[in-house]
Design a protein around this motif. Structure first.
Motif, PDB file in Angstrom:
ATOM      1  N   TRP A  72      15.337 -32.788  -8.917  1.00  0.00           N
ATOM      2  CA  TRP A  72      16.052 -33.834  -8.179  1.00  0.00           C
ATOM      3  C   TRP A  72      16.016 -35.146  -8.975  1.00  0.00           C
ATOM      4  CZ3 TRP A  72      16.312 -38.521  -5.858  1.00  0.00           C
ATOM      5  CH2 TRP A  72      17.192 -38.692  -4.776  1.00  0.00           C
ATOM      6  N   TYR A 109      24.558 -27.178   1.275  1.00  0.00           N
ATOM      7  CA  TYR A 109      23.280 -27.898   1.187  1.00  0.00           C
ATOM      8  C   TYR A 109      22.832 -28.038  -0.261  1.00  0.00           C
ATOM      9  CZ  TYR A 109      18.227 -28.598   1.195  1.00  0.00           C
ATOM     10  OH  TYR A 109      16.971 -29.066   0.930  1.00  0.00           O
ATOM     11  N   PHE A 165      22.317 -31.728  -1.645  1.00  0.00           N
ATOM     12  CA  PHE A 165      20.945 -32.197  -1.808  1.00  0.00           C
ATOM     13  C   PHE A 165      20.489 -32.188  -3.253  1.00  0.00           C
ATOM     14  CE2 PHE A 165      16.324 -31.777  -1.957  1.00  0.00           C
ATOM     15  CZ  PHE A 165      15.949 -32.873  -1.183  1.00  0.00           C
ATOM     16  N   TRP A 166      20.856 -31.158  -4.006  1.00  0.00           N
ATOM     17  CA  TRP A 166      20.354 -31.022  -5.368  1.00  0.00           C
ATOM     18  C   TRP A 166      21.267 -31.631  -6.422  1.00  0.00           C
ATOM     19  CZ3 TRP A 166      15.457 -30.171  -5.869  1.00  0.00           C
ATOM     20  CH2 TRP A 166      14.768 -29.494  -4.855  1.00  0.00           C
TER      21      TRP A 166
END
Length: 270
Positions: free
Chosen positions: A162, A231, A235-236
């Motif tokens: 991340w 997702y 998110f990543w």
């Protein structure tokens, strides 16, 4: 003279940021939509022409070709949220617009870029598959491979992944926003083509992360069959890359250039 001196350039950038903040929601959406489409075209073209190349040669070929989309955006005066990340903070610091007006622009242009990227990605996926689940060939495979590297690879690395996406976003938009700046450093069409080409080529060849490019690549890969969830996309990649683009553009281009060349007799505020 064709060349605009840096001090004069920053004054122009402040005015441009002010004009961008005053656009109607319709214009921000439409111009943002077109920018998303054009970057999608440019990314697909870069992937296509790199077919058969590997390593540094492939990166160089893609880097040389990709700026065609960015140059079209510059010449048409369209809206790209990553460019606004640098220009509008200058206008805020100069007291020409408020932080609320800046955020209004970012919000609507981001949405326009997203809609345009999704629209082009959907059309390209249909074109590559012949409106069927059949394999889409080399370009489809390239899009899927790149999208997996932009999401699943970061996820596999966990929190470090991340952070890597975030830093790649910073490095990317440091260069992209220099392209925006250099788009105004010349008054000729040729100058507006050549000058931005340099930093845009640099970011793409180095493989850094651009949030609008990823709005096309990752959803297109998902439509082409990549095992990536919404997702995992957001998110990543999309969230850390967008935040990194924001920092790279606003701090490392916008504020650094404004601090050294801007009218610093005014109080810098946000």
């Amino acid at each position: 003279m064709d060349y605009v001196q840096p001090i004069k350039l920053i004054e122009q950038l402040v005015v441009v940021g002010e004009k961008k903040a005053s656009l109607s929601v319709r214009d921000m959406l439409l111009r943002g939509f077109l920018s998303g489409v054009l970057l999608g075209f440019a990314t697909a073209l870069a992937f296509r022409v790199s077919d058969g190349f590997t390593g540094g040669a492939a990166a160089l070929v893609m880097g040389v070709v990709f700026p065609v989309g960015f140059v079209m955006i510059v010449l048409l005066g369209l809206e790209l949220v990553t460019g606004s990340f640098a220009l509008l903070p200058m206008s805020v610091a100069d007291g020409k617009i408020s932080s609320r007006e800046m955020l209004r622009n970012w919000r609507w242009v981001f949405l326009g870029n997203l809609l345009g990227s999704l629209f082009f990605g959907g059309l390209l996926a249909l074109a590559l598959t012949g409106i069927s689940p059949a394999p889409g060939g080399g370009l489809a495979e390239k899009i899927i491979a790149v999208a997996q590297a932009k999401t699943l690879a970061y996820q596999h690395a966990g929190s470090i992944g991340w952070l890597a996406a975030f830093i790649n976003g910073i490095l990317c938009n440091w260069m992209v926003t220099l392209g925006v700046v250099l788009g105004l450093i010349s008054t000729s069409t040729l100058g507006k083509i050549i000058a931005p080409w340099l930093p845009i080529m640099t970011f793409f060849a180095l493989g850094f992360e651009h949030c609008v490019v990823n709005m096309f690549v990752i959803p297109a890969a998902m439509l082409l069959g990549a095992d990536i969830s919404v997702y995992q996309w957001w998110f990543w990649n999309q969230i850390p890359v967008t935040l990194g683009n924001l920092i790279g553009g606003s701090v490392f281009t916008g504020m650094l250039l404004y601090t050294t060349y801007g009218r610093m007799n005014k109080h810098v505020r946000f």
